[in-house]
Enzyme design. Structure first.
Site, PDB file in Angstrom:
ATOM      1  N   GLY A 132      -4.055  -4.952  -4.427  1.00 11.52           N
ATOM      2  CA  GLY A 132      -4.649  -3.350  -4.842  1.00 11.52           C
ATOM      3  C   GLY A 132      -3.787  -2.091  -5.189  1.00 11.52           C
ATOM      4  N   HIS A 133      -3.737  -2.333  -6.281  1.00  9.32           N
ATOM      5  CA  HIS A 133      -2.501  -1.260  -6.841  1.00  9.32           C
ATOM      6  C   HIS A 133      -3.599   0.136  -7.390  1.00  9.32           C
ATOM      7  CE1 HIS A 133       0.866  -3.421  -7.345  1.00  9.32           C
ATOM      8  NE2 HIS A 133       0.168  -3.065  -6.282  1.00  9.32           N
ATOM      9  N   GLY A 148      -0.117  14.910  -3.459  1.00 10.13           N
ATOM     10  CA  GLY A 148      -1.477  14.836  -3.351  1.00 10.13           C
ATOM     11  C   GLY A 148      -2.128  13.733  -4.075  1.00 10.13           C
ATOM     12  N   GLN A 208       2.240  -6.338  -2.712  1.00  7.04           N
ATOM     13  CA  GLN A 208       2.361  -6.517  -1.353  1.00  7.04           C
ATOM     14  C   GLN A 208       3.658  -4.960  -1.287  1.00  7.04           C
ATOM     15  OE1 GLN A 208       1.727  -9.582  -2.728  1.00  7.04           O
ATOM     16  NE2 GLN A 208       0.060  -7.989  -2.837  1.00  7.04           N
ATOM     17  N   ASP A 245       0.707  -1.311   0.096  1.00  7.34           N
ATOM     18  CA  ASP A 245      -0.262   0.186  -0.366  1.00  7.34           C
ATOM     19  C   ASP A 245       0.918   1.597   0.246  1.00  7.34           C
ATOM     20  OD1 ASP A 245      -1.752  -1.643   0.224  1.00  7.34           O
ATOM     21  OD2 ASP A 245      -1.884  -2.073   3.074  1.00  7.34           O
ATOM     22  N   LYS A 249       2.633   2.120  -5.042  1.00  3.94           N
ATOM     23  CA  LYS A 249       2.789   2.067  -6.395  1.00  3.94           C
ATOM     24  C   LYS A 249       2.470   2.014  -7.673  1.00  3.94           C
ATOM     25  CE  LYS A 249       3.563  -2.140  -4.910  1.00  3.94           C
ATOM     26  NZ  LYS A 249       3.142  -2.209  -2.874  1.00  3.94           N
TER      27      LYS A 249
HETATM   28  P1  IMP Z   1      -2.147 -12.577   2.187  1.00  3.04           P
HETATM   29  O1  IMP Z   1      -1.132 -12.376   0.904  1.00  3.04           O
HETATM   30  O2  IMP Z   1      -4.027 -12.974   1.484  1.00  3.04           O
HETATM   31  O3  IMP Z   1      -2.009 -14.225   2.051  1.00  3.04           O
HETATM   32  O4  IMP Z   1      -2.354 -12.094   3.547  1.00  3.04           O
HETATM   33  C1  IMP Z   1      -0.976 -12.146   3.742  1.00  3.04           C
HETATM   34  C2  IMP Z   1      -1.035 -10.721   5.495  1.00  3.04           C
HETATM   35  O5  IMP Z   1      -0.029 -10.281   3.901  1.00  3.04           O
HETATM   36  C3  IMP Z   1      -2.061 -10.166   5.384  1.00  3.04           C
HETATM   37  O6  IMP Z   1      -1.182  -9.002   6.463  1.00  3.04           O
HETATM   38  C4  IMP Z   1      -2.301  -8.713   4.345  1.00  3.04           C
HETATM   39  O7  IMP Z   1      -3.661  -8.378   5.090  1.00  3.04           O
HETATM   40  C5  IMP Z   1      -1.154  -8.664   4.113  1.00  3.04           C
HETATM   41  N1  IMP Z   1      -1.856  -8.309   2.186  1.00  3.04           N
HETATM   42  C6  IMP Z   1      -1.209  -8.914   1.255  1.00  3.04           C
HETATM   43  N2  IMP Z   1      -1.836  -8.120   0.412  1.00  3.04           N
HETATM   44  C7  IMP Z   1      -1.472  -6.641   0.984  1.00  3.04           C
HETATM   45  C8  IMP Z   1      -1.256  -5.820  -0.107  1.00  3.04           C
HETATM   46  O8  IMP Z   1      -1.710  -5.749  -1.555  1.00  3.04           O
HETATM   47  N3  IMP Z   1      -0.957  -4.562   0.705  1.00  3.04           N
HETATM   48  C9  IMP Z   1      -1.012  -4.565   1.584  1.00  3.04           C
HETATM   49  N4  IMP Z   1      -0.943  -5.819   2.834  1.00  3.04           N
HETATM   50  C10 IMP Z   1      -1.527  -7.067   2.051  1.00  3.04           C
END
Ligand code: IMP
Length: 433
Positions: free
Chosen positions: A43-44, A422, A231, A16, A19
């Site tokens: 989620g980009h 911004g 991630q 988050d 990116k």
């Molecule tokens: P999973 O990837 O769904 O298995 O989640 C594992 C951990 O990674 C959890 O704490 C999620 O909240 C975190 N996580 C997975 N994808 C994202 C992302 O795109 N952004 C932020 N946290 C993520």
């Protein structure tokens, strides 16, 4: 066509970091964007004009008609989600003509992966000794488990009825007893799942290709290629805050494997970091602020998950963790996002070291146990009060904000090449990435 440059864009915190918007700024230098790990857990967010696009599986370059977007072999694909994202794009006024390539070798997230993800979390929640991870529930962990256990169904298998039948039967023989006996759930019927998977295969077929070759051809043709990490470093399976991590290699090295680019071909690694820190899900977050500051950052930064909508945990910038990310990824330049969110605070601090057993670490250790014992060392800054959204040049920033950025550069030993001021596409100070 852009000049040949092979860049890896990587999250330098817990995901988050913004990116998607950095990809957007770089778009004119890029011919090919490759996702190399993760799946629909990402989620980009890309903002174009008044419109906000959130990409989960599609590479963020999909908004550009001259771009080729690749879903690499290291990604895990939820076909329903992919169909939905493509359909959403087609109905958008910024309709993309970007070409999409999906690797034959990418693994498929099956419905039982999502079920096992949810059931695993529920069990860990109920267990007296088990700590839940707070996954996104997208089936990511169970899908990678099957990949490494050599049971996974790959994208190409969906187009081969015999192989699909054999693999699906094998999987259901293994999963159904676990679902029934351990989790007291309903078993999956083979026929229904098989038909659905064949349907996915028909949908995916026009996009399927050998992505390794496609990327090599682009490289040989001297194109600009961007590997888009999902991630972040601290969620990486090896380098993150294990076990509170995702199940893939989010670091820059992951692009070598999941994006099939040899290390010697990479020119530059861009690390994206927010001017403060956030985290969704469970796990250590040393600088987290549970009080007014945390609430303030969450509200001002609209810190709610792009995938799950969950409120993000918020806190001060952790420079010991950011330095760690710079080293682990070999980051050459930092893109610093959301500096504007820090405007108007009464106090401003960053963590500069973890003190463990009397010793100060300015690079945090890759040890969850050691980090848990740490006492944090902070440096105070003078906050700035002015709104900085209209600044387009570094020198237009208030002196206090410039000092904050310069300190990050000196501490991490790399320049800050982009500053987000911004939410809009144009709200950027660009110094070179
Ligand atoms: P999973 O990837 O769904 O298995 O989640 C594992 C951990 O990674 C959890 O704490 C999620 O909240 C975190 N996580 C997975 N994808 C994202 C992302 O795109 N952004 C932020 N946290 C993520």
């Amino acid at each position: 066509m852009a000049k040949r440059q092979v860049r890896i864009l990587v999250g330098a915190q817990w995901g988050d970091e913004g990116k998607g918007r950095v990809v957007d700024v770089l778009a004119k230098d890029i011919d090919v964007v490759v996702r190399y790990q993760g799946g629909a857990n990402a989620g980009h967010t890309v903002v174009v004009g008044d419109e906000k696009h959130v990409f989960h599986l599609l590479p963020s370059g999909m908004l550009y008609k001259d771009c080729t977007c690749v879903i690499g072999n290291g990604v895990v694909i939820d076909p329903d989600q992919l169909m939905k994202e493509l359909a959403d794009l087609t109905s958008s006024p910024h309709r993309s003509a970007a070409k999409l390539i999906v690797s034959y070798a990418a693994h498929i997230v099956m419905p039982y992966h999502k079920l096992l993800d949810a059931m695993g979390e529920r069990a860990r929640n109920k267990s007296a000794v088990g700590a839940p991870i707070g996954t996104t529930g997208k089936g990511i962990g169970p899908c990678y488990v099957d990949k490494y256990n050599r049971l996974g169904i790959r994208a190409e298998d969906l187009t081969s009825p015999n192989i699909l039948e054999q693999k699906l039967r094998l999987n259901l023989e293994e999963k159904n007893p676990v679902i029934e006996k351990v989790y007291e759930g309903d078993p999956y019927a083979f026929d229904e799942l098989y038909e659905t998977a064949l349907e996915w295969g028909r949908f995916l077929k026009p996009y399927l290709a050998d992505s390794t070759l496609a990327i090599d051809e682009a490289y040989e043709a001297g194109k600009g290629i961007l590997f888009e990490g999902a991630q972040g470093t601290l969620l990486d399976i090896d380098h993150g805050t294990y076990p509170f991590v995702t199940s893939s290699s989010c670091v820059a090295g992951g692009a070598n494997i999941g994006g099939a680019v040899g290390p010697g071909r990479v020119d530059r690694v861009i690390g994206v970091a927010k001017a403060y820190c956030t985290r969704v899900g469970e796990g250590p977050f040393m600088t987290e602020n549970h009080g007014e500051i945390g609430d303030r950052l969450r509200t001002a930064g609209a810190e709610f998950g792009a995938t799950t909508g969950r409120p993000r945990r918020c806190g001060w910038l952790d420079l010991a963790a950011l330095s760690y990310a710079v080293k682990v990824n070999g980051i050459n330049v930092i893109a610093l996002t959301k500096l504007d969110v820090l405007s108007g605070l009464d106090t401003l601090r960053v963590c500069t070291a973890y003190r463990i057993d009397g010793k100060e670490y300015s690079v945090c250790p890759n040890s969850t146990i050691m980090s848990d014992l740490a006492e944090l060392v902070y440096r105070e800054f003078t906050p700035w009060q002015a709104n900085i959204e209209k600044c387009r040049d570094f020198n237009e920033l208030p002196e206090e904000a410039r000092e904050y950025v310069r300190f990050i550069e000196e501490f991490c030993g790399v320049p800050v090449g982009l500053i987000g001021v911004g939410p809009g596409r144009e709200d950027t100070i660009f110094r070179g990435l």
